[in-house]
Design a protein around this motif. Structure first.
Motif, PDB file in Angstrom:
ATOM      1  N   GLU A 154      22.799  28.879  45.999  1.00 42.51           N
ATOM      2  CA  GLU A 154      24.179  29.579  46.544  1.00 42.51           C
ATOM      3  C   GLU A 154      25.040  28.741  44.218  1.00 42.51           C
ATOM      4  O   GLU A 154      25.339  28.174  44.047  1.00 42.51           O
ATOM      5  CB  GLU A 154      24.869  28.782  47.100  1.00 42.51           C
ATOM      6  N   ARG A 208      29.191  28.623  43.510  1.00 41.14           N
ATOM      7  CA  ARG A 208      30.378  28.442  43.894  1.00 41.14           C
ATOM      8  C   ARG A 208      31.034  28.842  42.542  1.00 41.14           C
ATOM      9  O   ARG A 208      30.732  28.358  41.584  1.00 41.14           O
ATOM     10  CB  ARG A 208      30.821  27.677  44.717  1.00 41.14           C
ATOM     11  N   ARG A 235      35.038  29.606  41.451  1.00 36.00           N
ATOM     12  CA  ARG A 235      36.376  29.211  41.632  1.00 36.00           C
ATOM     13  C   ARG A 235      37.354  29.328  40.362  1.00 36.00           C
ATOM     14  O   ARG A 235      36.912  28.629  39.497  1.00 36.00           O
ATOM     15  CB  ARG A 235      36.796  28.174  42.872  1.00 36.00           C
ATOM     16  N   CYS A 244      29.100  39.299  46.089  1.00 32.39           N
ATOM     17  CA  CYS A 244      28.822  38.070  47.194  1.00 32.39           C
ATOM     18  C   CYS A 244      28.750  38.157  48.186  1.00 32.39           C
ATOM     19  O   CYS A 244      28.965  39.252  49.106  1.00 32.39           O
ATOM     20  CB  CYS A 244      30.453  37.602  46.389  1.00 32.39           C
ATOM     21  N   GLU A 266      37.873  32.157  44.847  1.00 37.57           N
ATOM     22  CA  GLU A 266      36.601  31.810  45.423  1.00 37.57           C
ATOM     23  C   GLU A 266      35.696  32.552  45.443  1.00 37.57           C
ATOM     24  O   GLU A 266      35.553  32.862  46.881  1.00 37.57           O
ATOM     25  CB  GLU A 266      36.670  30.622  45.828  1.00 37.57           C
ATOM     26  N   VAL A 303      32.168  33.423  46.364  1.00 33.25           N
ATOM     27  CA  VAL A 303      30.292  32.593  46.713  1.00 33.25           C
ATOM     28  C   VAL A 303      29.032  33.250  46.511  1.00 33.25           C
ATOM     29  O   VAL A 303      28.914  34.393  47.088  1.00 33.25           O
ATOM     30  CB  VAL A 303      30.101  32.084  48.166  1.00 33.25           C
ATOM     31  N   ARG A 358      24.423  34.474  46.668  1.00 31.40           N
ATOM     32  CA  ARG A 358      24.099  33.330  47.438  1.00 31.40           C
ATOM     33  C   ARG A 358      22.512  34.279  47.103  1.00 31.40           C
ATOM     34  O   ARG A 358      22.533  35.611  47.239  1.00 31.40           O
ATOM     35  CB  ARG A 358      23.758  33.353  48.843  1.00 31.40           C
TER      36      ARG A 358
END
Length: 549
Positions: A492, A494, A496, A531, A544, A546, A548
């Protein structure tokens, strides 16, 4: 050369008194050996009709001279037509009757010297031209070899594209590249170099290398164009460049990203009609950096759409009267192009009828792309050997440094953070680029995307963007990225991004991008597809994402 020793000695003295360097021979094989060793500038033969070996001697001397002209002056008892013709056929170039008068003999020899010098000068020029043409042919063949083996073999999906190329010379100065994006989408470039042969081939390899490598990694259109521009600017002289049209079709297949730098308009055929994708940027390699406003543009797609790209060689193809194809059948072909039908077969037939074997001065390239799911890669790339340790990285850009958008490749590769994440890099670069662009344009610069609602507004938006970036910019954008491995070999990431702006309504932007008729705000829906989650905190100056895998 004379079989009579008395005549031979007399001629020798006469010529020596006139300052000629003389070699004497009785003829036959001895004369050939002497000629081959000494290579005299002229030959004087005393012809005795009763000795036929003199004719053989003249013929063999001509064979030994190869391309070097050595005149043969023949002494004859009379200017008998049959004898003169036979001697001329054997290689004689001029004739003097016996008995020889020294003044006349010298005049004939001087005249033959002039003829000899003219022949040799012309032969040297012809040899130089021949060498140049052969070198030019070799260079063109080398350029074509580079195109075939180092460029075209890396292209993908060419069996699904309609392509016609007709080079004006051995080497085609037009360049066609295609490569899959990490999400299964396709990127295509049609370029037109100035010049032909090695002059154009010099730029082919760096352009192809950058295109294929950066596309496979998923680098954004803008980063790819900037890199190609940088390479060509450094490599090519000032009068050389590459006009180009870049088309990117993401894996979702719902939009088309395009950039046109100095190429003829491309044409998009949809159920709603024709859309002209006009040139809006300079060719690559002219400026040291791409202007900020020359960014790729987006068009929404529906099923069955097709796009037509071409080099200017097509539009300027002339018939026998000099009428160009653009002033002939081309406009009618566009008007008759029906939705979901290919245009290339009818276009080629019309081009053949227009040109009718007329030699063309420029390369012709036509590329038709069917924008349907069958064009995309059947499988996207998946993680393999993802890193099992996490990391975290942050960066803050302020004021003038905001003009230089960062990439994960340049920032994280030296740290080793991307090891094992190469197949995810394309998607991650896209996420970073879209979020950074939103933060810069809507947060720091406070630009309103609704300006892009019309063609004039679109241009005005990027003119204002360029003006603001060139001014004394104040503000900041911070980037924080982290990676955490997950069970099952995945991970994962992230990303931001926060900015110093007053913010905007993230919900409105999401809804705006979901409208098929809207020509702006397409970046947010793209991020939502890539995302696992996308969240705008507070006033949307804090985003933000994310990802995966």
């Amino acid at each position: 050369m004379s079989p009579d020793a008395g005549v031979r000695d007399l001629l020798g003295r006469i010529l020596q008194e006139e300052d000629f360097r003389v070699l004497l021979s009785a003829g036959g094989e001895a004369a050939l050996i002497l000629f081959d060793r000494q290579r005299p500038d002229m030959v004087l033969i005393d012809l005795d009709p009763a000795r036929p070996d003199a004719f053989v001697l003249m013929d063999r001397i001509k064979q030994l001279t190869d391309r070097r002209f050595v005149p043969i002056l023949v002494l004859v008892g009379s200017l008998d037509d049959a004898l003169v013709q036979r001697a001329s056929d054997a290689g004689g170039d001029d004739f003097v009757c016996k008995p020889v008068r020294p003044g006349l003999l010298k005049a004939r020899l001087v005249a033959m010297e002039r003829v000899r010098d003219l022949h040799r000068t012309q032969a040297e020029k012809q040899h130089a031209i021949g060498v140049h043409l052969e070198r030019d042919r070799e260079e063109h063949e080398l350029a074509e070899h580079l195109m075939s083996h180092a460029v075209r073999k890396r292209n993908v999906a060419m069996d699904r594209l309609g392509l016609i190329q007709r080079p004006a010379e051995i080497f085609n100065g037009d360049l066609v590249l295609s490569q899959y994006l990490p999400d299964g989408g396709l990127r295509v470039l049609l370029g037109d170099f100035t010049g032909h042969g090695l002059a154009a081939a010099v730029g082919v390899l760096p352009v192809a290398d950058a295109f294929h490598a950066m596309t496979r990694k998923g680098m954004s259109d803008l980063h790819l164009l900037a890199e190609i521009n940088r390479k060509l600017y450094q490599l090519l002289p000032a009068d050389r460049f590459m006009a180009a049209c870049l088309i990117s079709l993401p894996g979702s297949g719902d939009e088309l990203r395009w950039w046109n730098g100095g190429m003829p308009s491309a044409w998009l055929r949809t159920a709603g009609g024709l859309t002209e994708l006009t040139a809006h940027a300079l060719p690559l390699g002219i400026l040291s950096e791409l202007p900020a406003q020359e960014v790729p543009r987006r068009v929404h797609l529906c099923g069955g759409d097709r796009v037509l790209l071409m080099s200017d060689g097509l539009l300027e193809a002339s018939d026998r009267q000099g009428v160009m194809f653009i002033n002939g059948a081309f406009e009618g072909l566009l008007r008759s192009w029906r939705d979901e039908e290919p245009i290339l077969p009818a276009l080629v037939a019309a081009l053949d009828a227009h040109c009718r074997d007329t030699e063309q001065a420029d390369d012709i390239s036509v590329l038709e792309i069917p924008l349907d799911p069958g064009l995309l890669a059947s499988e996207t790339w998946h993680a393999d050997g993802s890193p099992r340790t996490g990391w975290s990285w942050s960066l803050e850009l302020r004021d003038a440094r905001l003009c230089h958008q960062p990439t994960l490749e340049s920032a994280l590769r030296p740290l080793g953070f991307l090891d094992g994440l190469e197949r995810q890099l394309g998607a991650l670069e896209t996420i970073l680029a879209e979020l950074f662009t939103n933060a810069l344009e809507h947060g720091v610069l406070r630009l309103d995307s609704s300006m892009k609602g019309t063609p004039d507004g679109f241009d005005a938006y990027y003119r204002e963007r360029s003006m603001l970036l060139a001014s004394e910019l104040e503000g900041w954008v911070s980037i924080h990225a982290s990676y955490t491995p997950t069970d099952g070999g995945g991970g994962e990431v992230r990303i931001r991004i926060q900015d110093s702006g007053d913010g905007f309504d993230g919900g409105e932007i999401v809804e705006l991008g979901a409208d098929p008729g809207c020509t702006w705000g397409r970046g947010i829906p793209l991020l939502k597809q890539l995302c696992h989650s996308l969240v705008f905190h507070g006033n949307a100056s804090d985003a933000e994402a994310v990802y995966r895998f």
